[in-house]
Design a protein around this motif. Structure first.
Motif, PDB file in Angstrom:
ATOM      1  N   GLU A  64       0.824  -1.208   0.000  1.00 20.14           N
ATOM      2  CA  GLU A  64       0.000   0.000   0.000  1.00 20.14           C
ATOM      3  C   GLU A  64       0.858   1.257   0.000  1.00 20.14           C
ATOM      4  O   GLU A  64       0.546   2.245  -0.658  1.00 20.14           O
TER       5      GLU A  64
ATOM      6  N   THR B 281      -9.312  -0.603  -7.352  1.00 22.60           N
ATOM      7  CA  THR B 281      -9.955  -0.157  -6.113  1.00 22.60           C
ATOM      8  C   THR B 281      -8.913   0.295  -5.090  1.00 22.60           C
ATOM      9  O   THR B 281      -9.071   1.332  -4.432  1.00 22.60           O
ATOM     10  N   ARG B 282      -7.837  -0.466  -4.979  1.00 20.82           N
ATOM     11  CA  ARG B 282      -6.792  -0.107  -4.020  1.00 20.82           C
ATOM     12  C   ARG B 282      -6.146   1.223  -4.395  1.00 20.82           C
ATOM     13  O   ARG B 282      -5.860   2.064  -3.527  1.00 20.82           O
TER      14      ARG B 282
ATOM     15  N   ARG C 134      -7.557   3.667  -6.133  1.00 25.15           N
ATOM     16  CA  ARG C 134      -8.545   4.732  -5.915  1.00 25.15           C
ATOM     17  C   ARG C 134      -8.600   5.104  -4.432  1.00 25.15           C
ATOM     18  O   ARG C 134      -8.625   6.291  -4.066  1.00 25.15           O
ATOM     19  N   ASN C 135      -8.614   4.103  -3.569  1.00 23.82           N
ATOM     20  CA  ASN C 135      -8.653   4.369  -2.124  1.00 23.82           C
ATOM     21  C   ASN C 135      -7.375   5.062  -1.659  1.00 23.82           C
ATOM     22  O   ASN C 135      -7.416   5.942  -0.791  1.00 23.82           O
ATOM     23  N   ARG C 136      -6.258   4.661  -2.254  1.00 25.31           N
ATOM     24  CA  ARG C 136      -4.985   5.279  -1.887  1.00 25.31           C
ATOM     25  C   ARG C 136      -4.968   6.747  -2.280  1.00 25.31           C
ATOM     26  O   ARG C 136      -4.493   7.599  -1.536  1.00 25.31           O
ATOM     27  N   TRP C 137      -5.494   7.047  -3.467  1.00 26.08           N
ATOM     28  CA  TRP C 137      -5.553   8.438  -3.926  1.00 26.08           C
ATOM     29  C   TRP C 137      -6.445   9.264  -3.000  1.00 26.08           C
ATOM     30  O   TRP C 137      -6.088  10.380  -2.609  1.00 26.08           O
ATOM     31  N   ASP C 138      -7.605   8.709  -2.658  1.00 25.49           N
ATOM     32  CA  ASP C 138      -8.538   9.439  -1.783  1.00 25.49           C
ATOM     33  C   ASP C 138      -7.907   9.712  -0.425  1.00 25.49           C
ATOM     34  O   ASP C 138      -8.063  10.798   0.140  1.00 25.49           O
ATOM     35  N   ALA C 139      -7.185   8.729   0.095  1.00 23.58           N
ATOM     36  CA  ALA C 139      -6.561   8.903   1.406  1.00 23.58           C
ATOM     37  C   ALA C 139      -5.444   9.942   1.363  1.00 23.58           C
ATOM     38  O   ALA C 139      -5.205  10.655   2.342  1.00 23.58           O
TER      39      ALA C 139
END
Length: 671
Positions: free
Chosen positions: A279, A476-477, A479-484
């Protein structure tokens, strides 16, 4: 880059100047990428047309030699550049205009006509006006001439009958393709269409673990050998930075050999590369004292053994690429060049030091730099590994998608459990070669301690696997990393180092993804060139029963969707990362321009591709078959790229003038 354009033009113009001096051709001026010359002036000569025609032929030959030689220093596709030549004959007024920076100039309709003849010509051809052709015929050179089939429309001149001046090869009966700049490129048939053929390496008995560099290079095409040299130069430059950084840390020898050997064996036994994707990639913090102790990397001398091993490794990797129209070593080098460019645009540590001299403490300053560049520019290992990953990311690509490999029950799909099949295969193969005993010195120069090996491996796997843009779980991983990282939620608490390293991980992913489709965010003719190559590859797969849809029927709309849903959002994220400076604007602007141009010209271009590659295929009836998982990575080049070069010439009753541009019309593009 502007400096590369300067290097190219300087080399080309120097070459032309030597030819002009030998043939007593008078160089008038250069305007950007346009070279203007004249014969019959200032001293009249009756054979001016013949002299200029010979000069034009020699310029064509010299240009081809120069751009191939420059490919080892200026990078991929330099050898594909071409020139247009135009020659016209007629009276002119000539003289020196007095004043500051006075120079010899030409005036008159002959000058304008020469320019029109050049601009209506074709890439890598010498275009003649009827007046010049008549003079050559009178001089007994009719066998040099070929009447152009269609009349050309020249601005301010109306319809003109023109002629082609045959090159020496054409005169001897050799068939020349004028739609590309280099003869040694992905395999083509007689029509100039790309085709899939087995790799020469794959069909030979060559053993990459025992054959010499010379034996491997013998099976590589000339262009691939030139690209190998360019790749070697880039990797060697970055490897010197790793050595300089390691010396500045001054840890000394820790006697890590046994631990390194054991760890290398452990990694080699791992089958699933996908399981290694993390991650957050931790990057080292910035140490100002280490930075100031670093010596100039250009003064670092890599041993002969290390340099020989870099050359051998790059040649091995090149030989493992199949001879696909798109997914080949040429593409890998193009991706590598884009990665190198984007890395060079990330602000350097010295720039931040200059701006932030009043930081409270050295630690504050160090983390300021680390935050600003996310630690990438202060870590040579990261830069080296990302560029190396670009070179190996499509090794052994079969020319079909992961979806197709899984559908066919391919042994690789079974081995990698139907996940990121091609990407995992490329990583395993490239890593396996690097672990060969012949590359011991190279490995110990890349990493000298177990923790360096682990970082090298982690960066390699994360970067290569980032090129799989179709795996839904990876999507998905990401996208979530970018959002975080960038859609900050104040409620989330995370250590500063983790925040910075998360952003660094995202930057690396987006950097390799953008570079993998860089052709879509470059000049239109580059985009067309690679677009044709991808179409050729997918057409071959369809004809072989390895693609579930006729690409010709979905190509236009698929490309619109690819731009709208992937390319343009990706280009915007490059900008949002905030570290690439003007390069992010450049990529986004080209993406928007190419999308618009595709909307206007795409139908006609697809018709050309269909006739060229799918003319023997009957159109399918409407099907309800699901869309392919991967939107056609509609990439770049055309059947007819815009002229990357031109030379215009004008000749008068007693004067022949030649003007030319090493680039498309009035500009030169290096890609």
């Amino acid at each position: 880059e502007p400096s590369q354009v300067f290097t190219l033009l300087e080399a080309v113009y120097n070459g032309f100047d030597l030819l002009a001096k030998r043939r007593k051709v008078f160089k008038v001026e250069t305007v950007g990428d346009c070279y203007v010359a004249v014969t019959g002036l200032p001293e009249p000569t009756k054979s001016h047309a013949t002299i200029m025609a010979g000069f034009a032929r020699e310029c064509m030959e010299k240009f081809a030699q120069l751009v191939k030689a420059l490919e080892t220093t200026l990078g991929p596709d330099t050898g594909d550049l071409g020139i247009r030549v135009g020659i016209h004959s007629g009276p002119v007024t000539a003289g020196v205009l007095r004043g500051d920076k006075s120079r010899f100039q030409l005036f008159g309709d002959t000058v304008n006509t020469a320019s029109r003849v050049e601009s209506t010509g074709q890439r890598n051809r010498i275009h003649l006006s009827e007046e010049t052709a008549d003079l050559l015929a009178i001089a007994g050179k009719s066998h040099w001439l070929k009447r152009r089939d269609q009349l050309v429309t020249a601005k301010g001149k109306g319809k003109l009958q023109t002629y082609w001046l045959m090159t020496k090869e054409e005169e001897a009966g050799v068939k020349i393709s004028h739609n590309s700049g280099s003869a040694d490129k992905p395999s083509e048939d007689a029509s100039g269409a790309f085709k899939n053929v087995p790799s020469g390496i794959a069909e030979s008995s060559l053993d990459l673990t025992s054959n010499s560099l010379e034996e491997i290079e013998m099976l590589l095409p000339p262009k691939t050998r030139r690209l190998c040299q360019w790749n070697v130069d880039v990797l060697a430059r970055l490897l010197k930075q790793i050595v300089a950084h390691r010396l500045a840390i001054n840890e000394g020898s820790k006697g890590w050999e046994n631990e390194l050997t054991k760890r290398e064996q452990e990694i080699r036994r791992q089958i699933s590369v996908l399981d290694e994707v993390v991650e957050i990639i931790p990057l080292p913090g910035f140490d100002e004292r280490v930075h100031k102790r670093e010596q100039d990397p250009n003064k670092i001398e890599l041993s002969k053994q290390v340099m020989d091993q870099i050359r051998l490794y790059v040649a091995c990797i090149a030989s493992m690429y199949r001879d696909n129209p798109f997914h080949n070593f040429d593409h890998a080098s193009h991706v590598m060049m884009s990665v190198s460019k984007l890395l060079s645009r990330i602000v350097a540590a010295d720039d931040v030091l200059d701006e932030d001299e009043n930081a409270a403490t050295p630690d504050d300053l160090g983390w300021s730099i680390h935050d600003h560049t996310y630690g990438i520019t202060s870590d040579p290992m990261t830069q080296f590994t990302v560029i190396l990953a670009a070179m190996i990311h499509d090794v052994d690509h079969s020319g079909v998608s992961n979806t197709q490999l899984i559908k066919e029950g391919n042994k690789l799909a079974n081995l990698f459990k139907n996940k990121s099949v091609a990407e995992q295969n490329s990583t395993v193969l490239a890593w396996d070669i690097l672990m060969d005993p012949r590359f011991q010195d190279l490995r110990r120069t890349i990493y000298a301690a177990p923790y360096e090996l682990d970082r090298f491996r982690q960066l390699m796997t994360n970067t290569v696997l980032a090129t799989d843009i179709m795996d839904k779980e990876l999507q998905t991983r990401r996208r979530n990393r970018w959002d975080a990282a960038f859609n900050t939620n104040p409620a989330l608490s995370e250590a500063t180092k983790d925040k910075v390293n998360r952003k660094a991980t995202i930057v690396i992913e987006h950097l390799i993804q953008a570079s993998d489709v860089a052709h879509t965010m470059q000049h239109w003719h580059i985009y067309q060139k690679w677009n044709e190559r991808l179409f050729a590859e997918m057409s071959a797969a369809y004809k072989a029963g390895r693609l579930g849809f006729n690409p010709a029927e979905k190509w236009y709309q698929g490309e619109i969707g690819f731009y709208d849903h992937y390319i343009i959002p990706l280009a915007k994220k490059l900008k949002d990362c905030g570290v690439f400076g003007v390069a992010s604007d450049e990529y986004l602007n080209y993406a928007l321009e190419n999308r618009q141009e595709w909307e206007e010209k795409g139908h006609a271009f697809v018709a050309q591709l269909t006739a060229k590659y799918m003319g023997d295929v009957e159109p399918e009836e409407e099907k309800t078959e699901p869309q392919p998982a991967k939107p056609a990575a509609i990439a770049t080049p055309p059947v007819k790229t815009d002229e990357t070069g031109s030379v215009t010439s004008q000749v008068s009753e007693d004067i022949s003038a030649m003007s030319g541009s090493v680039g498309s019309g009035a500009e030169l593009e290096i890609v």
